[in-house]
Design a protein around this motif. Structure first.
Motif, PDB file in Angstrom:
ATOM      1  N   GLN A 139      -7.550   8.972  -1.070  1.00  0.00           N
ATOM      2  CA  GLN A 139      -6.688   8.930   0.114  1.00  0.00           C
ATOM      3  C   GLN A 139      -5.639  10.036   0.070  1.00  0.00           C
ATOM      4  N   LEU A 140      -5.053  10.245  -1.104  1.00  0.00           N
ATOM      5  CA  LEU A 140      -4.040  11.296  -1.230  1.00  0.00           C
ATOM      6  C   LEU A 140      -4.654  12.677  -1.033  1.00  0.00           C
ATOM      7  N   GLU A 141      -5.860  12.898  -1.565  1.00  0.00           N
ATOM      8  CA  GLU A 141      -6.521  14.193  -1.384  1.00  0.00           C
ATOM      9  C   GLU A 141      -6.855  14.434   0.080  1.00  0.00           C
ATOM     10  N   GLN A 142      -7.337  13.415   0.761  1.00  0.00           N
ATOM     11  CA  GLN A 142      -7.629  13.557   2.183  1.00  0.00           C
ATOM     12  C   GLN A 142      -6.358  13.828   2.986  1.00  0.00           C
ATOM     13  N   SER A 151      -0.785  -3.048 -11.839  1.00  0.00           N
ATOM     14  CA  SER A 151      -1.783  -4.079 -11.536  1.00  0.00           C
ATOM     15  C   SER A 151      -3.054  -3.517 -10.900  1.00  0.00           C
ATOM     16  N   CYS A 152      -3.131  -2.199 -10.737  1.00  0.00           N
ATOM     17  CA  CYS A 152      -4.283  -1.593 -10.066  1.00  0.00           C
ATOM     18  C   CYS A 152      -5.425  -1.362 -11.050  1.00  0.00           C
ATOM     19  N   ALA A 153      -6.628  -1.637 -10.601  1.00  0.00           N
ATOM     20  CA  ALA A 153      -7.811  -1.352 -11.404  1.00  0.00           C
ATOM     21  C   ALA A 153      -8.212   0.119 -11.222  1.00  0.00           C
ATOM     22  N   ILE A 154      -9.201   0.543 -12.005  1.00  0.00           N
ATOM     23  CA  ILE A 154      -9.629   1.941 -11.947  1.00  0.00           C
ATOM     24  C   ILE A 154     -10.202   2.275 -10.575  1.00  0.00           C
ATOM     25  N   GLU A 155     -10.972   1.348 -10.002  1.00  0.00           N
ATOM     26  CA  GLU A 155     -11.558   1.604  -8.678  1.00  0.00           C
ATOM     27  C   GLU A 155     -10.463   1.780  -7.621  1.00  0.00           C
ATOM     28  N   GLU A 156      -9.435   0.955  -7.695  1.00  0.00           N
ATOM     29  CA  GLU A 156      -8.349   1.064  -6.726  1.00  0.00           C
ATOM     30  C   GLU A 156      -7.580   2.364  -6.907  1.00  0.00           C
ATOM     31  N   LEU A 157      -7.369   2.754  -8.168  1.00  0.00           N
ATOM     32  CA  LEU A 157      -6.699   4.028  -8.415  1.00  0.00           C
ATOM     33  C   LEU A 157      -7.531   5.197  -7.901  1.00  0.00           C
ATOM     34  N   HIS A 158      -8.849   5.103  -8.062  1.00  0.00           N
ATOM     35  CA  HIS A 158      -9.739   6.152  -7.558  1.00  0.00           C
ATOM     36  C   HIS A 158      -9.649   6.231  -6.038  1.00  0.00           C
ATOM     37  N   SER A 194       0.830  -1.207   0.000  1.00  0.00           N
ATOM     38  CA  SER A 194       0.000   0.000   0.000  1.00  0.00           C
ATOM     39  C   SER A 194       0.866   1.260   0.000  1.00  0.00           C
ATOM     40  N   LYS A 195       1.972   1.228   0.745  1.00  0.00           N
ATOM     41  CA  LYS A 195       2.872   2.382   0.779  1.00  0.00           C
ATOM     42  C   LYS A 195       3.484   2.643  -0.591  1.00  0.00           C
ATOM     43  N   ARG A 196       3.906   1.581  -1.268  1.00  0.00           N
ATOM     44  CA  ARG A 196       4.496   1.763  -2.600  1.00  0.00           C
ATOM     45  C   ARG A 196       3.471   2.338  -3.580  1.00  0.00           C
ATOM     46  N   LYS A 197       2.217   1.897  -3.461  1.00  0.00           N
ATOM     47  CA  LYS A 197       1.193   2.430  -4.356  1.00  0.00           C
ATOM     48  C   LYS A 197       0.917   3.897  -4.068  1.00  0.00           C
ATOM     49  N   LEU A 198       0.916   4.284  -2.788  1.00  0.00           N
ATOM     50  CA  LEU A 198       0.713   5.694  -2.456  1.00  0.00           C
ATOM     51  C   LEU A 198       1.861   6.556  -2.966  1.00  0.00           C
TER      52      LEU A 198
END
Length: 207
Positions: A130-133, A118-125, A107-111
């Protein structure tokens, strides 16, 4: 004469085996008795002959010694099972923690914007939200710290201003005053007479 070492194995002759059993049995019972007396130990000895005859020795009570042995054996088994259970529990907890650490690292690497293939659109959303918050929380915290710093500076300014004003009020003021001229001094200056003598001494004076 040096006695050779006897090889320990089953005696094939039945008569010799019975004689050896009788001798060794008596010696074993004697050693058990001596051990209990010399060392104040609780000793219980049970021997069955090849024909099934029972021989026993107990320093106190055979039943009490057997009960004590059974309780000790149960405690040993319980402790052993408890240690095995604790070891298995620790292994399970360690494996669970390792999996949790792996998920957190992923999760840290993705952030951080890594391994997003490998991330789907929902996961990217979800990552975007999370980043905006997180960014909003960081900004709010920054503004709060700036406001607190401004308040501290204003309080410091008030203290310094009050200190300077107090020092100014404590210092004596300089008063510049012109010296007063008395009337007597003016009248003396105006009443000064000048005598001028013309001619020889004794002649008239001109005022």
């Amino acid at each position: 004469m040096v006695r050779g070492k006897t090889q320990v194995r089953r005696i094939e002759n039945a008569t010799s085996r019975q004689v050896t059993f009788s001798k060794r049995r008596n010696g074993l019972l004697k050693k058990a008795f001596e051990l209990s007396v010399l060392c104040d130990a609780e000793v219980a000895l049970i021997v069955f002959s090849p024909r099934g005859k029972l021989y026993e020795f107990s320093s106190s009570s055979m039943e009490k010694t057997i009960d004590r042995y059974i309780m000790h054996a149960k405690d040993v088994n319980i402790n052993k099972k408890s240690r095995e259970h604790n070891a298995q529990q620790l292994k399970s907890d360690a494996a669970s923690l390792m999996k949790k650490i792996e998920r957190l690292e992923a999760s840290k690497r993705k952030l951080l914007g890594e391994n997003l293939e490998s991330c789907a659109i929902e996961e990217l959303h979800d990552l975007e939200l999370q980043l905006e918050q997180s960014l909003s929380s960081i900004r709010n915290r920054k503004y709060q710290m700036l406001e607190e710093q401004i308040c501290r500076l204003k309080e410091k300014e008030k203290i310094l201003t009050a200190s300077i004003q107090e020092k100014l009020n404590a210092e004596p003021r300089l008063q510049l005053c012109a010296p007063a001229v008395s009337d007597d001094y003016d009248s003396q200056n105006t009443d000064v007479e000048t005598e001028l003598v013309i001619g020889r001494p004794g002649t008239c004076k001109v005022k």
